[in-house]
Enzyme design. Structure first.
Site, PDB file in Angstrom:
ATOM      1  N   ARG A   1      24.592   1.036  12.305  1.00  0.00           N
ATOM      2  CA  ARG A   1      23.841   0.688  13.231  1.00  0.00           C
ATOM      3  C   ARG A   1      24.650   1.481  14.643  1.00  0.00           C
ATOM      4  O   ARG A   1      24.001   2.909  15.033  1.00  0.00           O
ATOM      5  CB  ARG A   1      23.462  -0.555  14.389  1.00  0.00           C
ATOM      6  CG  ARG A   1      22.330  -0.857  14.779  1.00  0.00           C
ATOM      7  CD  ARG A   1      22.425  -1.952  15.189  1.00  0.00           C
ATOM      8  NE  ARG A   1      23.132  -3.071  13.742  1.00  0.00           N
ATOM      9  CZ  ARG A   1      22.406  -3.905  12.809  1.00  0.00           C
ATOM     10  NH1 ARG A   1      21.197  -3.633  12.662  1.00  0.00           N
ATOM     11  NH2 ARG A   1      23.092  -4.033  11.610  1.00  0.00           N
ATOM     12  N   THR A   2      25.518   1.039  14.079  1.00  0.00           N
ATOM     13  CA  THR A   2      26.436   2.175  15.920  1.00  0.00           C
ATOM     14  C   THR A   2      26.163   3.632  15.745  1.00  0.00           C
ATOM     15  O   THR A   2      26.359   4.328  16.441  1.00  0.00           O
ATOM     16  CB  THR A   2      27.576   1.428  16.257  1.00  0.00           C
ATOM     17  OG1 THR A   2      27.201   0.418  15.927  1.00  0.00           O
ATOM     18  CG2 THR A   2      28.119   2.021  16.569  1.00  0.00           C
TER      19      THR A   2
ATOM     20  N   LYS B   1      44.730   9.131   1.603  1.00  0.00           N
ATOM     21  CA  LYS B   1      45.886   9.865   0.947  1.00  0.00           C
ATOM     22  C   LYS B   1      46.951   9.419   1.242  1.00  0.00           C
ATOM     23  O   LYS B   1      48.058   9.578   1.588  1.00  0.00           O
ATOM     24  CB  LYS B   1      45.422  11.107   0.640  1.00  0.00           C
ATOM     25  CG  LYS B   1      43.901  11.969   0.345  1.00  0.00           C
ATOM     26  CD  LYS B   1      44.665  12.873  -0.094  1.00  0.00           C
ATOM     27  CE  LYS B   1      42.765  13.434  -0.861  1.00  0.00           C
ATOM     28  NZ  LYS B   1      42.450  15.036   0.058  1.00  0.00           N
TER      29      LYS B   1
ATOM     30  N   ARG C   1      35.745   4.329  15.468  1.00  0.00           N
ATOM     31  CA  ARG C   1      35.828   2.626  14.967  1.00  0.00           C
ATOM     32  C   ARG C   1      36.714   2.091  14.398  1.00  0.00           C
ATOM     33  O   ARG C   1      36.748   2.981  12.955  1.00  0.00           O
ATOM     34  CB  ARG C   1      34.035   2.312  14.465  1.00  0.00           C
ATOM     35  CG  ARG C   1      33.876   1.362  13.421  1.00  0.00           C
ATOM     36  CD  ARG C   1      33.600  -0.097  14.171  1.00  0.00           C
ATOM     37  NE  ARG C   1      32.790  -0.193  14.464  1.00  0.00           N
ATOM     38  CZ  ARG C   1      31.240  -0.911  15.042  1.00  0.00           C
ATOM     39  NH1 ARG C   1      31.566  -1.138  13.251  1.00  0.00           N
ATOM     40  NH2 ARG C   1      30.723  -0.833  15.506  1.00  0.00           N
TER      41      ARG C   1
ATOM     42  N   HIS D   1      33.742  -3.871  21.939  1.00  0.00           N
ATOM     43  CA  HIS D   1      32.654  -3.843  22.104  1.00  0.00           C
ATOM     44  C   HIS D   1      31.727  -2.123  22.800  1.00  0.00           C
ATOM     45  O   HIS D   1      30.675  -3.520  22.849  1.00  0.00           O
ATOM     46  CB  HIS D   1      31.921  -3.710  20.174  1.00  0.00           C
ATOM     47  CG  HIS D   1      31.241  -3.069  20.089  1.00  0.00           C
ATOM     48  ND1 HIS D   1      30.853  -1.521  19.582  1.00  0.00           N
ATOM     49  CD2 HIS D   1      29.802  -3.290  18.651  1.00  0.00           C
ATOM     50  CE1 HIS D   1      29.688  -1.107  19.206  1.00  0.00           C
ATOM     51  NE2 HIS D   1      29.659  -2.139  18.126  1.00  0.00           N
TER      52      HIS D   1
END
Lengths: 306, 176
Positions: free
Chosen positions: A55-56, A83, A105, A133
């Site tokens: 969604r975001t 890595k 995020r 958020h």
């Protein structure tokens, strides 16, 4: 506004209203036959996602494209993070390619603050660990305002996993800043100690929290963040804290029900409530694009303070 | 500081423009008015009223915000982004004769932005430009089709159009 959007904590109520007002105009762009304006032409935005998100990430990407920015998505599984590269090194490498903004995020609280310190690019927090958020809280406020025309003086009940929720923190900061009467409720094991210092009323009784509420906001049970046994079973959780039609009946007649998604039907919310006439859950998703467009637009004009 | 147009004069000017619009377009069925925010919007509504009195027809009216199309966005050294307001064009502009309305025509950059914005809503048959005041000093090859008043100015002066709907009274003043 500052160069970056790291959290609601950094925003004044004037700045919050500026975003919400700008989002009204942005929403109209999404209703046009050609859903695009040239505003961010030539700007590059990197969506750097260290946690899975549909969604975001989609919402940010659509918002960026509607403003004509060039966007690219870096998802953790397909990158050199596997890595062994650190977040700072990854960021500096992206920065070397001169993007204008980075949408981050990350599973660690404060990751965005780290990036904001070391990067010249503008950083937008798309969720950092259990911290904030901010665009979710802004789109929630936009949705509330759309239905109630105000935020000041409303009773807002926020129910669920209060401990792991960055959505809760950002929403509490925003709603109390704008004068809402915020109640929170959840199992005692999922109530962070000292939460009442943020200016909210705490209760373990969902019935008390939702009584005469104008807005009920449900939070997801975040099983992926739970290492311990916070409650006996999902069934038990639903019985005590799940939002059922009967509980909705205690709220005001014009109550709206919100959920930031993804929903666990039958855990924190009954299906018939999620799909009920008072549910604005899909409107929240639609409004997310407009609010993120507003944030991108407003930040793009800001110059670095130092 | 001089008032170059008072309320009475402004009313007469807008009525005269409305007559010109009706005459030049030989009928008003395909017309629509689009005002540029902020002061183009009440001007467009007033023209719609005059056209209705003259012809008996309702002309659809919309509002256009051009902020996101400006060519000087992101170019300011300091200062916050300009405020974006809503665009509201509640009709299809396809195949219509669109009258774009603004208060002052100066560099022409606002009109350039407005043309870009408008064309994304469809393909009008034609677009004509209506301005209350033309103060000269164009920076782009743009010309108005209907002008309320030509006012010679120097670039250092400013032209203030005040409208009752926004400012409480009707007048045009040249300052500086």
């Amino acid at each position: 506004m500052k160069k970056d959007l790291l959290g609601i904590a950094d925003l004044s109520s004037d700045e919050i209203y500026r975003v919400l007002d700008t989002a009204v105009a942005m929403r109209e762009i999404g209703e046009r036959p050609i859903k695009k304006v040239p505003t961010l032409r030539g700007k590059t935005v990197v969506n750097l996602f260290y946690e899975p998100s549909t969604r975001t990430r989609t919402s940010f990407e659509i918002a960026e494209k509607r403003l004509s920015a060039d966007t690219l998505n870096i998802a953790v599984a397909a990158s050199s993070v596997l890595k062994g590269e650190t977040l700072a090194d990854t960021a500096m490498n992206i920065e070397a390619m001169a993007p204008d903004m980075i949408v981050l995020r990350h599973a660690s609280s404060g990751a965005c603050h780290l990036l904001a310190r070391i990067c010249r690019s503008k950083i937008i927090n798309a969720g950092d660990g259990m911290h904030e958020h901010p665009t979710q809280a802004l789109l929630d406020a936009f949705t509330i305002r759309q239905h109630k025309r105000r935020i000041d003086g409303l009773k807002v009940a926020i129910i669920g996993d209060l401990l792991h929720s960055r959505v809760l923190r950002s929403n509490v900061l925003l709603l109390t800043k704008l004068g809402a009467d915020v109640w929170v409720s959840g199992p005692p094991t999922l109530v962070p100690p000292g939460i009442e210092r943020l200016g909210v009323r705490v209760t373990t009784s969902v019935d008390e929290a939702v009584a005469d509420a104008d807005v009920i906001m449900m939070l997801r049970i975040q099983q992926e963040r739970m290492q311990g046994a916070f409650f006996p079973s999902l069934r038990e959780y639903y019985n005590v804290f799940g939002l059922t039609e009967e509980r909705v009946g205690r709220a005001r007649g014009d109550v709206i029900i919100m959920h930031p998604g993804p929903m666990n039907r039958g855990v924190e919310i009954a299906s018939e409530v999620a799909d009920g006439p008072y549910s604005v859950i899909l409107e929240q998703v639609a409004n997310g694009v407009a609010v993120r467009m507003a944030v991108l637009y407003l930040l793009a004009g800001e110059v670095e303070a130092d | 500081m001089a008032v170059v147009m008072d309320g009475d004069r402004m009313g007469k000017t807008l009525t005269r423009i409305a007559h010109e619009i009706v005459e030049r377009n030989r009928g008003v069925e395909e017309l629509a008015l689009v005002g540029i925010r902020s002061r183009g919007v009440p001007l467009a509504r007033r023209l719609a009223r005059s056209i209705k009195e003259i012809s008996g027809h309702d002309v659809p009216t919309g509002a256009l915000d051009i902020t996101l199309y400006r060519d000087d966005l992101m170019r300011h050294a300091v200062g916050a982004q300009p405020v974006v307001k809503s665009t509201d064009i509640p009709f299809s502009i396809d195949d219509r004769r669109i009258l774009l309305v603004d208060d002052v025509l100066y560099t022409g950059r606002t009109i350039r932005a407005a043309l870009d914005a408008l064309i994304e809503f469809g393909r009008p048959r034609l677009i004509q430009l209506v301005v209350l005041v033309d103060r000269g000093h164009r920076e782009l090859p743009i010309k108005a089709d209907y002008v309320g008043k030509n006012i010679p100015t120097s670039p250092s002066q400013s032209v203030q159009v005040r409208l009752a709907e926004i400012d409480g009274r009707d007048e045009v003043e040249v300052e500086g």
